[in-house]
Motif scaffolding. Structure first.
Motif, mmCIF file in Angstrom:
data_model
loop_
_atom_site.group_PDB
_atom_site.id
_atom_site.type_symbol
_atom_site.label_atom_id
_atom_site.label_comp_id
_atom_site.label_asym_id
_atom_site.label_seq_id
_atom_site.Cartn_x
_atom_site.Cartn_y
_atom_site.Cartn_z
ATOM 1 N N VAL A 7 -5.089 -5.471 -1.578
ATOM 2 C CA VAL A 7 -4.068 -6.304 -0.944
ATOM 3 C C VAL A 7 -4.244 -6.269 0.571
ATOM 4 N N TYR A 8 -3.636 -7.260 1.221
ATOM 5 C CA TYR A 8 -3.631 -7.325 2.682
ATOM 6 C C TYR A 8 -2.176 -7.443 3.115
ATOM 7 N N ASN A 9 -1.614 -6.324 3.551
ATOM 8 C CA ASN A 9 -0.175 -6.250 3.788
ATOM 9 C C ASN A 9 0.550 -6.640 2.491
ATOM 10 N N SER A 10 1.368 -7.684 2.518
ATOM 11 C CA SER A 10 2.060 -8.076 1.283
ATOM 12 C C SER A 10 1.358 -9.228 0.576
ATOM 13 N N VAL A 11 0.155 -9.586 1.017
ATOM 14 C CA VAL A 11 -0.572 -10.717 0.447
ATOM 15 C C VAL A 11 -1.516 -10.235 -0.649
ATOM 16 N N GLY A 12 -1.459 -10.875 -1.789
ATOM 17 C CA GLY A 12 -2.383 -10.578 -2.870
ATOM 18 C C GLY A 12 -1.802 -9.735 -3.981
ATOM 19 N N GLN A 13 -0.560 -9.322 -3.845
ATOM 20 C CA GLN A 13 0.034 -8.434 -4.848
ATOM 21 C C GLN A 13 0.247 -9.129 -6.191
ATOM 22 N N ASP A 14 0.197 -10.462 -6.208
ATOM 23 C CA ASP A 14 0.530 -11.191 -7.424
ATOM 24 C C ASP A 14 -0.683 -11.889 -8.038
ATOM 25 N N LEU A 15 -1.898 -11.570 -7.579
ATOM 26 C CA LEU A 15 -3.087 -12.215 -8.122
ATOM 27 C C LEU A 15 -3.660 -11.384 -9.268
ATOM 28 N N PRO A 16 -3.824 -11.973 -10.440
ATOM 29 C CA PRO A 16 -4.221 -11.193 -11.619
ATOM 30 C C PRO A 16 -5.500 -10.387 -11.436
ATOM 31 N N ALA A 17 -6.526 -10.964 -10.825
ATOM 32 C CA ALA A 17 -7.794 -10.245 -10.693
ATOM 33 C C ALA A 17 -7.649 -9.005 -9.829
ATOM 34 N N LEU A 18 -6.720 -9.036 -8.872
ATOM 35 C CA LEU A 18 -6.483 -7.872 -8.023
ATOM 36 C C LEU A 18 -5.528 -6.900 -8.694
ATOM 37 N N ARG A 19 -4.590 -7.421 -9.436
ATOM 38 C CA ARG A 19 -3.579 -6.595 -10.080
ATOM 39 C C ARG A 19 -4.175 -5.752 -11.211
ATOM 40 N N ARG A 20 -5.238 -6.269 -11.838
ATOM 41 C CA ARG A 20 -5.809 -5.552 -12.978
ATOM 42 C C ARG A 20 -6.288 -4.158 -12.603
ATOM 43 N N LYS A 21 -6.840 -4.017 -11.399
ATOM 44 C CA LYS A 21 -7.399 -2.723 -11.011
ATOM 45 C C LYS A 21 -6.314 -1.705 -10.718
ATOM 46 N N ARG A 22 -5.236 -2.128 -10.063
ATOM 47 C CA ARG A 22 -4.157 -1.203 -9.734
ATOM 48 C C ARG A 22 -2.840 -1.956 -9.805
ATOM 49 N N PRO A 23 -2.141 -1.893 -10.936
ATOM 50 C CA PRO A 23 -0.939 -2.715 -11.136
ATOM 51 C C PRO A 23 0.320 -2.158 -10.493
ATOM 52 N N TYR A 24 0.180 -1.170 -9.643
ATOM 53 C CA TYR A 24 1.348 -0.636 -8.940
ATOM 54 C C TYR A 24 0.867 -0.027 -7.626
ATOM 55 N N ASN A 25 1.807 0.427 -6.828
ATOM 56 C CA ASN A 25 1.522 0.974 -5.495
ATOM 57 C C ASN A 25 1.662 2.494 -5.569
ATOM 58 N N PRO A 26 0.567 3.238 -5.720
ATOM 59 C CA PRO A 26 0.676 4.673 -6.000
ATOM 60 C C PRO A 26 1.244 5.482 -4.837
ATOM 61 N N VAL A 27 1.843 6.602 -5.203
ATOM 62 C CA VAL A 27 2.272 7.629 -4.253
ATOM 63 C C VAL A 27 1.210 8.729 -4.307
ATOM 64 N N TYR A 28 0.342 8.772 -3.289
ATOM 65 C CA TYR A 28 -0.791 9.691 -3.308
ATOM 66 C C TYR A 28 -0.367 11.064 -2.784
ATOM 67 N N LEU A 29 -0.644 12.093 -3.580
ATOM 68 C CA LEU A 29 -0.267 13.466 -3.253
ATOM 69 C C LEU A 29 -1.476 14.379 -3.394
ATOM 70 N N ASN A 30 -1.575 15.360 -2.507
ATOM 71 C CA ASN A 30 -2.564 16.411 -2.700
ATOM 72 C C ASN A 30 -2.191 17.217 -3.947
ATOM 73 N N PRO A 31 -3.176 17.649 -4.737
ATOM 74 C CA PRO A 31 -2.856 18.421 -5.949
ATOM 75 C C PRO A 31 -1.999 19.655 -5.688
ATOM 76 N N VAL A 32 -2.138 20.273 -4.512
ATOM 77 C CA VAL A 32 -1.309 21.440 -4.197
ATOM 78 C C VAL A 32 0.164 21.049 -4.167
ATOM 79 N N ASP A 33 0.470 19.955 -3.473
ATOM 80 C CA ASP A 33 1.861 19.506 -3.394
ATOM 81 C C ASP A 33 2.346 18.984 -4.743
ATOM 82 N N ALA A 34 1.477 18.256 -5.435
ATOM 83 C CA ALA A 34 1.866 17.741 -6.747
ATOM 84 C C ALA A 34 2.197 18.877 -7.704
ATOM 85 N N GLY A 35 1.410 19.965 -7.650
ATOM 86 C CA GLY A 35 1.684 21.108 -8.508
ATOM 87 C C GLY A 35 3.008 21.757 -8.188
#
Length: 727
Positions: free
Chosen positions: A607-635
């Motif tokens: 995506v580019y800012n808020s552009v592209g979030q609704d295009l199927p070919a782009l959505r297939r790879k990542r259908p949501y906006n992840p919350v990325y955490l280091n495994p130490v914090d996630a644990g």
């Protein structure tokens, strides 16, 4: 009909890559990079290769929509929609004055000069100064700092001849922004490293770019300005600066030396989570190189002291003499846009901030980056003379991108008139009184102007080669649709309101609508290379004759680059006082149970800012906006990839889906901006789901006093598990 191949310009982002389209029966069926292009060398990203999906999206706005008596958006003929907007707008201006009308131009509105010039001409005609853009909600520190420090007329040393490159809070291999030219950045960086370039990256995350670095300072977020101040102190203490250039071309050296005295590598390293020797190594590596450049990105601009960070970055470049000197070649003075004056000198100072139209809140006013967008909701909600009552949103999505989302929603709903020019109904246009679907992309002519023009916004951002391209309209809009160019909306409103439009003294013909090509001719009337000449080369062309030696400055030229601007030295003092003390923003997590982390911004491939979030070919790879955490914090939180989490500050609480990421530093949570609310049905037709970072940000706490940009990165948040694993 046989398939046809045509040259084109991608307009998914500011890189505007040269591509080739396959057309079948007038419809785009394939987009690939142009391998013969001497600048892009066949590069496209996943977004660009799927740009044509925008044209054929089932939820594209093909007919104007107007809010009916039942409160729902309903189709309306174009003429009726324009008549209705013009009538309501005229009444608002008659009752409340021109200042009651504002306009916001988002990312998707900036790739055709005809739209930019006509909406400004329209605002000139009604007499309103209230013009806002995405520039002041992203990296406004760039042009403000440049105005405080001064612009070098011959431009910075080019990346292609650099021995060192310092990238601060940017990931150009994904964002196409910051340090490495955004025109096939991976290839450019690979070739530069092969010839010996040393890359230094300051970033809390081991990004795709940081993995290529000789030196990566993986600091705690929010410490970029302090790290730069410490690097400057090392350079001054060890006499590593270019004394000849500093003596001849700068002022304020002593004030700078005094101001950075408190920033020892030991003091800064203790706060930033680094080793002092790493800061010294970065300073020595950067200053010891023969040629190079330092640039900053979104992450460092959105963090505390963003304008100061950009200023210190310029100071670092100047101390090391990283500017083109008299007699050296300027590789691209400009083809469509005059990127530099061509003279090796400090240019005449220009206003940085606090000029022009004052904002009625927080003591803000116009800036070198534009009006402070984050203050626009308060301008709408604050009663009294000058209150904004009508707003045009062109190619943007304030509900997804502006901080303090609840206030943004309240402001937009309170307007007497909200008009959105938007290809799809999104979180913002869903609230509008009228939605106009624009022609865009391959339906309208294009030039590579924006690739050069962006150099005005920040250091080392423009096209590095003297190259330009023109593309005519290549496809028609869908049959029986009523979509028009965004500039045409303002032209037609002006005609209905009996207004005359002009651009720098050149009047529009208000009796016969111009074409987009007519307006491009007008906009580029003074281009170094005539547009007609560029049209002769459908795939674009380099114009090597444009590269010229930098001229020497006049013997009596009075201006110098400013190393010790009083406003910035005051900021350095405030930053020195803050060393070793928790951020004032930390109060936002008091009283919440959970694991406190520092939230940082990031870019996504898809995506580019808020552009592209609704295009199927782009959505297939990542259908949501992840919350990325280091495994130490996630644990410690008790979550794994795919598990539901909540992020909370005093401003709000949002859901998310965790994703474990070794590249994120412990103590940090990394989430992309620009996504809608996952639980509010705003992701479009099966589009990306939250997390809506805007709901966590308070626009009135910790904002930059020059630009008004709130702190939007390095924000303390509480992250906690939120029930069973997500789907």
């Amino acid at each position: 009909m046989e398939p046809e191949t045509r040259h084109a310009i991608c307009r998914f982002c500011h890189a505007m890559c040269a591509v080739k389209l396959t057309l079948e029966d007038g419809r785009v069926t394939r987009i690939i990079g142009d391998k013969d292009n001497p600048v892009y060398h066949g590069y496209t990203c996943i977004k660009g290769r799927n740009f044509h999906e925008f044209h054929y999206a089932p939820n594209r706005v093909l007919h104007p929509l107007a809010r009916g008596s039942d409160g729902e958006l309903q189709p309306l003929p174009l003429d009726e929609a324009l008549d209705g907007i013009a009538g309501r707008l005229s009444a608002i201006i008659a009752e409340h004055g021109p200042r009651s009308v504002a306009i916001y131009g988002g990312t998707f509105s900036n790739f055709c000069p005809a739209g930019v010039m006509t909406r400004h001409a329209f605002m000139d005609a009604i007499g309103s100064p209230m013009r806002f853009s995405n520039a002041t909600i992203d990296q406004p520190g760039k042009p403000i700092a440049m105005a405080l420090h001064g612009r070098w007329g011959a431009g910075p040393q080019p990346f292609d001849s650099a021995d060192v490159c310092l990238v601060i809070g940017a990931n150009p291999l994904v964002s196409m922004w910051g340090g490495v030219p955004p025109f096939n950045p991976a290839r450019r960086l690979h070739q530069a490293r092969k010839r010996g370039l040393k890359l230094i990256v300051i970033d809390p995350r081991r990004t795709e770019t940081a993995r290529k670095a000789e030196l990566h300072l993986q600091c705690l977020p929010g410490n970029d300005a302090a790290i730069l101040a410490a690097m400057i102190r090392v350079i001054l203490d060890e006499d590593l600066h270019d004394a000849g250039f500093v003596d001849a071309e700068t002022q304020g050296f002593d004030a700078l030396r005094d101001a950075v005295a408190a920033f020892t590598p030991e003091a800064v390293a203790a706060v930033a989570g680094l080793e002092p020797e790493a800061i010294r190594e970065a300073a020595r590596l950067f200053a010891g190189a023969r040629r190079g450049i330092a640039t900053g990105g979104t992450g460092s601009n959105m963090a505390p002291f963003g304008t100061l960070m950009e200023y210190l970055m310029l100071v670092l470049n100047t101390l090391c003499g990283r500017w083109i000197r008299a007699g050296e070649t300027i590789p691209n003075p400009g083809v469509l846009f005059r990127m530099s004056t061509g003279k090796a000198r400090a240019e005449k100072p220009r206003p940085a901030y606090g000029f022009g139209e004052p904002i009625r809140v927080r003591g803000l006013a116009d800036t070198a980056a534009g009006m402070p967008t984050a203050a626009l909701p308060d301008e709408i909600l604050t009663p009294g003379e000058g209150q904004i009552r009508a707003l045009f949103v062109v190619g943007g999505n304030p509900m997804a991108n502006w901080p303090n989302r609840s206030k943004v929603e309240q402001a937009l709903k309170s307007l007497d008139l909200l008009v959105a020019i938007d290809p799809q109904v999104g979180a913002t246009s869903r609230l509008a009184d009228y939605v106009i679907g624009p022609k865009f992309g391959f339906e309208i002519p294009a030039t590579s102007f924006a690739s050069e023009g962006i150099t005005f916004y920040g250091l080392s951002l423009g096209m590095p080669e003297p190259w330009a391209q023109y593309q005519p309209a290549l496809i028609d809009p869908p049959e029986n649709s009523e979509v028009i160019e965004d500039w045409r909306v303002f032209y037609e409103l002006a005609r209905r309101m009996d207004l005359e439009l002009s651009w720098f003294g050149q009047a529009y013909d208000m009796t016969r609508p111009p074409t987009t090509d007519d307006l491009l001719e007008l906009f580029l009337k003074r281009a170094p290379v005539p547009l007609d000449e560029i049209r002769d080369y459908p795939g674009g062309r380099e114009f090597p004759e444009q590269a010229v030696p930098a001229a020497a400055k006049e013997s009596d030229w009075p201006f110098r680059l400013e190393l010790g601007h009083p406003d910035m030295m005051t900021e350095l003092g405030a930053l020195a006082d803050a060393l070793g003390h928790p951020s004032a923003l930390a109060a936002s997590i008091t009283g919440f149970d959970g694991r406190p982390l520092l939230l940082t911004s990031r870019r996504q491939h898809e995506v580019y800012n808020s552009v592209g979030q609704d295009l199927p070919a782009l959505r297939r790879k990542r259908p949501y906006n992840p919350v990325y955490l280091n495994p130490v914090d996630a644990g410690a939180i008790g979550v794994g990839t795919g598990d539901a989490v909540e992020l909370q500050t005093a401003a709000g609480c949002v859901p998310g889906i965790a994703e474990l990421a070794e590249d994120v530093r412990p103590g940090v949570v990394s989430v992309a901006h620009g996504f809608p609310n996952r639980d509010a049905g705003e992701a479009g037709a099966g589009g990306f789901a939250g997390t809506a970072v805007a709901e966590l940000l308070d626009d009135a706490v910790g904002y930059d006093r020059f630009s008004g940009l709130p702190v939007m990165s390095a924000v303390p948040v509480v992250v906690r598990a939120a029930g069973p694993a997500a789907a």
